[in-house]
Design a protein around this motif. Sequence first.
Motif, PDB file in Angstrom:
ATOM      1  N   LYS A  93    -107.740 -70.690  32.661  1.00 14.67           N
ATOM      2  CA  LYS A  93    -107.559 -70.070  33.986  1.00 14.67           C
ATOM      3  C   LYS A  93    -108.208 -68.695  34.075  1.00 14.67           C
ATOM      4  O   LYS A  93    -108.552 -68.229  35.156  1.00 14.67           O
ATOM      5  CB  LYS A  93    -106.071 -69.987  34.328  1.00 14.67           C
ATOM      6  CG  LYS A  93    -105.467 -71.365  34.590  1.00 14.67           C
ATOM      7  CD  LYS A  93    -104.100 -71.282  35.233  1.00 14.67           C
ATOM      8  CE  LYS A  93    -103.644 -72.676  35.644  1.00 14.67           C
ATOM      9  NZ  LYS A  93    -102.441 -72.704  36.431  1.00 14.67           N
ATOM     10  N   PHE A  99    -106.077 -81.631  48.604  1.00 16.80           N
ATOM     11  CA  PHE A  99    -105.691 -80.253  48.918  1.00 16.80           C
ATOM     12  C   PHE A  99    -105.574 -79.454  47.627  1.00 16.80           C
ATOM     13  O   PHE A  99    -105.091 -79.943  46.619  1.00 16.80           O
ATOM     14  CB  PHE A  99    -104.326 -80.211  49.630  1.00 16.80           C
ATOM     15  CG  PHE A  99    -104.453 -80.212  51.109  1.00 16.80           C
ATOM     16  CD1 PHE A  99    -104.781 -81.370  51.792  1.00 16.80           C
ATOM     17  CD2 PHE A  99    -104.263 -79.046  51.845  1.00 16.80           C
ATOM     18  CE1 PHE A  99    -104.910 -81.379  53.168  1.00 16.80           C
ATOM     19  CE2 PHE A  99    -104.386 -79.045  53.220  1.00 16.80           C
ATOM     20  CZ  PHE A  99    -104.717 -80.211  53.887  1.00 16.80           C
ATOM     21  N   ALA A 143    -109.778 -87.884  43.072  1.00 20.78           N
ATOM     22  CA  ALA A 143    -108.985 -87.505  44.252  1.00 20.78           C
ATOM     23  C   ALA A 143    -109.503 -88.172  45.520  1.00 20.78           C
ATOM     24  O   ALA A 143    -108.713 -88.446  46.434  1.00 20.78           O
ATOM     25  CB  ALA A 143    -108.972 -85.988  44.413  1.00 20.78           C
ATOM     26  N   LYS A 197     -90.348 -79.700  44.720  1.00 21.82           N
ATOM     27  CA  LYS A 197     -90.647 -79.431  43.298  1.00 21.82           C
ATOM     28  C   LYS A 197     -90.258 -80.608  42.401  1.00 21.82           C
ATOM     29  O   LYS A 197     -90.833 -80.792  41.321  1.00 21.82           O
ATOM     30  CB  LYS A 197     -89.860 -78.189  42.831  1.00 21.82           C
ATOM     31  CG  LYS A 197     -90.592 -76.894  43.047  1.00 21.82           C
ATOM     32  CD  LYS A 197     -90.952 -76.276  41.686  1.00 21.82           C
ATOM     33  CE  LYS A 197     -92.053 -75.265  41.751  1.00 21.82           C
ATOM     34  NZ  LYS A 197     -93.370 -75.760  41.533  1.00 21.82           N
ATOM     35  N   PHE A 212     -98.093 -74.255  52.055  1.00 21.80           N
ATOM     36  CA  PHE A 212     -99.544 -74.360  51.823  1.00 21.80           C
ATOM     37  C   PHE A 212    -100.237 -73.014  52.024  1.00 21.80           C
ATOM     38  O   PHE A 212    -101.173 -72.677  51.297  1.00 21.80           O
ATOM     39  CB  PHE A 212    -100.144 -75.458  52.715  1.00 21.80           C
ATOM     40  CG  PHE A 212     -99.752 -76.826  52.254  1.00 21.80           C
ATOM     41  CD1 PHE A 212    -100.552 -77.527  51.369  1.00 21.80           C
ATOM     42  CD2 PHE A 212     -98.558 -77.399  52.657  1.00 21.80           C
ATOM     43  CE1 PHE A 212    -100.173 -78.779  50.905  1.00 21.80           C
ATOM     44  CE2 PHE A 212     -98.172 -78.646  52.204  1.00 21.80           C
ATOM     45  CZ  PHE A 212     -98.972 -79.333  51.330  1.00 21.80           C
ATOM     46  N   ASN A 251    -110.003 -79.724  50.097  1.00 22.05           N
ATOM     47  CA  ASN A 251    -111.180 -79.610  49.229  1.00 22.05           C
ATOM     48  C   ASN A 251    -112.192 -80.701  49.587  1.00 22.05           C
ATOM     49  O   ASN A 251    -111.957 -81.504  50.497  1.00 22.05           O
ATOM     50  CB  ASN A 251    -110.772 -79.639  47.747  1.00 22.05           C
ATOM     51  CG  ASN A 251    -110.043 -80.924  47.369  1.00 22.05           C
ATOM     52  OD1 ASN A 251    -110.516 -82.016  47.658  1.00 22.05           O
ATOM     53  ND2 ASN A 251    -108.879 -80.797  46.743  1.00 22.05           N
ATOM     54  N   LYS A 278     -99.387 -70.701  48.977  1.00 21.43           N
ATOM     55  CA  LYS A 278    -100.083 -71.104  47.746  1.00 21.43           C
ATOM     56  C   LYS A 278    -101.592 -71.219  47.942  1.00 21.43           C
ATOM     57  O   LYS A 278    -102.322 -71.591  47.029  1.00 21.43           O
ATOM     58  CB  LYS A 278     -99.517 -72.433  47.239  1.00 21.43           C
ATOM     59  CG  LYS A 278     -98.061 -72.320  46.806  1.00 21.43           C
ATOM     60  CD  LYS A 278     -97.618 -73.551  46.064  1.00 21.43           C
ATOM     61  CE  LYS A 278     -96.125 -73.527  45.741  1.00 21.43           C
ATOM     62  NZ  LYS A 278     -95.694 -72.387  44.948  1.00 21.43           N
ATOM     63  N   ALA A 286    -106.793 -85.713  39.498  1.00 20.21           N
ATOM     64  CA  ALA A 286    -106.793 -84.256  39.701  1.00 20.21           C
ATOM     65  C   ALA A 286    -108.216 -83.743  39.879  1.00 20.21           C
ATOM     66  O   ALA A 286    -108.422 -82.589  40.241  1.00 20.21           O
ATOM     67  CB  ALA A 286    -106.124 -83.560  38.518  1.00 20.21           C
ATOM     68  N   HIS A 287    -109.213 -84.598  39.621  1.00 19.08           N
ATOM     69  CA  HIS A 287    -110.628 -84.176  39.730  1.00 19.08           C
ATOM     70  C   HIS A 287    -111.316 -85.165  40.676  1.00 19.08           C
ATOM     71  O   HIS A 287    -110.902 -85.323  41.814  1.00 19.08           O
ATOM     72  CB  HIS A 287    -111.210 -84.118  38.325  1.00 19.08           C
ATOM     73  CG  HIS A 287    -112.570 -83.490  38.180  1.00 19.08           C
ATOM     74  ND1 HIS A 287    -113.175 -82.777  39.177  1.00 19.08           N
ATOM     75  CD2 HIS A 287    -113.447 -83.468  37.123  1.00 19.08           C
ATOM     76  CE1 HIS A 287    -114.360 -82.344  38.755  1.00 19.08           C
ATOM     77  NE2 HIS A 287    -114.548 -82.757  37.512  1.00 19.08           N
ATOM     78  N   HIS A 345    -107.273 -76.253  44.986  1.00 16.34           N
ATOM     79  CA  HIS A 345    -108.423 -76.155  44.097  1.00 16.34           C
ATOM     80  C   HIS A 345    -108.196 -75.005  43.125  1.00 16.34           C
ATOM     81  O   HIS A 345    -107.612 -73.993  43.512  1.00 16.34           O
ATOM     82  CB  HIS A 345    -109.708 -75.899  44.909  1.00 16.34           C
ATOM     83  CG  HIS A 345    -110.950 -76.192  44.138  1.00 16.34           C
ATOM     84  ND1 HIS A 345    -111.531 -75.267  43.311  1.00 16.34           N
ATOM     85  CD2 HIS A 345    -111.694 -77.319  44.044  1.00 16.34           C
ATOM     86  CE1 HIS A 345    -112.585 -75.807  42.756  1.00 16.34           C
ATOM     87  NE2 HIS A 345    -112.720 -77.055  43.170  1.00 16.34           N
ATOM     88  N   ARG A 357     -98.414 -84.950  45.157  1.00 14.74           N
ATOM     89  CA  ARG A 357     -99.202 -83.827  45.694  1.00 14.74           C
ATOM     90  C   ARG A 357    -100.042 -84.327  46.847  1.00 14.74           C
ATOM     91  O   ARG A 357    -100.431 -85.504  46.852  1.00 14.74           O
ATOM     92  CB  ARG A 357    -100.141 -83.263  44.616  1.00 14.74           C
ATOM     93  CG  ARG A 357     -99.404 -82.445  43.614  1.00 14.74           C
ATOM     94  CD  ARG A 357    -100.314 -81.771  42.633  1.00 14.74           C
ATOM     95  NE  ARG A 357     -99.568 -80.777  41.884  1.00 14.74           N
ATOM     96  CZ  ARG A 357    -100.102 -79.808  41.176  1.00 14.74           C
ATOM     97  NH1 ARG A 357    -101.406 -79.703  41.093  1.00 14.74           N
ATOM     98  NH2 ARG A 357     -99.350 -78.945  40.531  1.00 14.74           N
ATOM     99  N   ASP A 361    -112.935 -83.459  48.506  1.00 11.02           N
ATOM    100  CA  ASP A 361    -112.533 -84.860  48.475  1.00 11.02           C
ATOM    101  C   ASP A 361    -111.741 -85.291  49.695  1.00 11.02           C
ATOM    102  O   ASP A 361    -111.511 -86.474  49.899  1.00 11.02           O
ATOM    103  CB  ASP A 361    -111.696 -85.131  47.215  1.00 11.02           C
ATOM    104  CG  ASP A 361    -112.562 -85.173  45.981  1.00 11.02           C
ATOM    105  OD1 ASP A 361    -113.714 -85.606  46.100  1.00 11.02           O
ATOM    106  OD2 ASP A 361    -112.095 -84.770  44.910  1.00 11.02           O
ATOM    107  N   PHE A 400    -119.147 -90.035  43.502  1.00 11.24           N
ATOM    108  CA  PHE A 400    -119.068 -88.650  43.058  1.00 11.24           C
ATOM    109  C   PHE A 400    -119.892 -88.484  41.768  1.00 11.24           C
ATOM    110  O   PHE A 400    -120.662 -87.529  41.610  1.00 11.24           O
ATOM    111  CB  PHE A 400    -117.591 -88.293  42.827  1.00 11.24           C
ATOM    112  CG  PHE A 400    -117.280 -86.837  42.720  1.00 11.24           C
ATOM    113  CD1 PHE A 400    -118.203 -85.910  42.270  1.00 11.24           C
ATOM    114  CD2 PHE A 400    -116.012 -86.368  43.071  1.00 11.24           C
ATOM    115  CE1 PHE A 400    -117.890 -84.556  42.175  1.00 11.24           C
ATOM    116  CE2 PHE A 400    -115.687 -85.020  42.983  1.00 11.24           C
ATOM    117  CZ  PHE A 400    -116.638 -84.120  42.521  1.00 11.24           C
TER     118      PHE A 400
END
Length: 455
Positions: free
Chosen positions: A50, A306, A270, A297, A355, A363, A358, A266-267, A308, A302, A365, A386
């Motif tokens: 990160k 949305f 999506a 939570k 949203f 994104n 955060k 997650a990549h 990134h 998810r 996708d 992709f």
Amino acid sequence: MKRKTVTIVNNLTGQEEEFPLIEGNQGPPAFDIRSLYPKMGLFTYDPGFKSTASCSSDITFIDGEEGILLYRGYPIEQLAEKSCYLEVCYLLLYGELPDREQYAHFHRMITTHSMVNEGLRAFMSGFRHDAHPMSILVGVVGALSSFYHHELDVSDPEHQEISAHRLIAKLPTIAAAAYKYSIGQPFMYPQNDLCYSENFLSMMFSVPAEPYNVNPLEARVLDLVLLLHADHEQNASTSTVRLAGSSLANPFAAVSAGIGALWGPAHGGANEAVIRMLEEIGDVKNINAFIDRARDKNDPFRLNGFGHRVYKNYDPRARILRKAVHQLLADTKTSDPLFEIAMRLEEIAMKDAYFLEKKLYPNVDFYSGIIYRRLGIPVNMFTVMFAVARCIGWIAQWKEMISDPERVIGRPRQVYTGPKDHEYEMPDQRGYPTGSTKHCPRCPQSRWSRMGSSS
Ligand code: ACO
């Protein structure tokens, strides 16, 4: 005078060391901690990278706060409006836009390498008829190295170049063949008089039994989608390509590793997940229930498409794609109920405190799948699309990595949290069940049985 360094103080020992700052042309600087372990006996801890720059690169720049994306310094909006996918491939691979002659040569190279060795047909037929096309792509791209083993010296610039051309040229052919295989139709050969995206549509949708005319509108919008996906700096799949390639593995193997990394939801997976989600929502009246789930939570759900890691603002590619969907539907005088749901979902999410707080925006996708659907591309091919588009990014980044004089094998360290000071206990002390003597002599089952114990 201010020094361009960062000082790290170990508060346990009082040791203080200074590390140089590295400044790029844009974006936050990084401090160079390569001498941290030798100097201080410390590692840094950064799962998911990160806060870690894994390399320096001239290729792509993202300003996630401002929602800016540049390929070799050119804003994505300008390239989307004025350029085309193959010209962008040249730009990413060689660093500048081509002149007429350079483009003609590059176009010829890509066009004349688009066929695959006939031996690959036999390879393809080994897959189950209902195999996911991404599983075929991972396998077949890795297998390409077996056809070009005489040109896989990664230190040879000519071998680097021909491998790059082969990958860019053959990915659409393999992708279309994966689709044809899944529906039991014959593979279609590429046509050298068609441009890149026309050729792809032709290999996907033509059949030997009748003529096929590519719809220029569809080819144009596909070209745009490919262009927008061409590169995205050090994302999960590109980092995978660089890491695999850092061991000096051949570029086909490295790109195949990248395809594997792209597959996850997650990549790159999506785009497939977005369409499945929109279908599940089914009606605008159900959107709020899905937003509630995304906020919860305790629910792993998810909102696909949305969020990134880098963009904390609108992904500029999503903005261009949303406009392109509008245009495509207007030009073809059609509508798409899923687009209606997607736009309403975006509208509701963009007013929702969760949203906003955060900074979760659509994104790339989020809207790409709606275009693919309109082109008749089945949902399980979306991530393959992709991969076709991103191949240029992977190979340009691989080439940069392999030519970097500072290149070393990628090998992260760890903070070990497992047991220590275990001492080996013989099998009988651990109550192994009766085993067969067929096992190898060192296997605890056969050692236990030789000892003649019984449980
Ligand atoms: N829906 C609901 N909540 C979300 C979403 C989402 N789509 N994305 C992130 N969040 C929340 C997380 O739960 C987390 O909440 P917390 O701070 O309360 O724990 C917070 O936002 C930050 O999310 P992280 O997962 O920590 O962010 P990260 O940078 O690791 O992940 C990712 C980014 C993987 C893209 C994430 O946003 C996601 O899973 N999105 C949905 C999948 C998707 O669209 N992937 C495509 C990415 S673009 C691409 O690869 C081309």
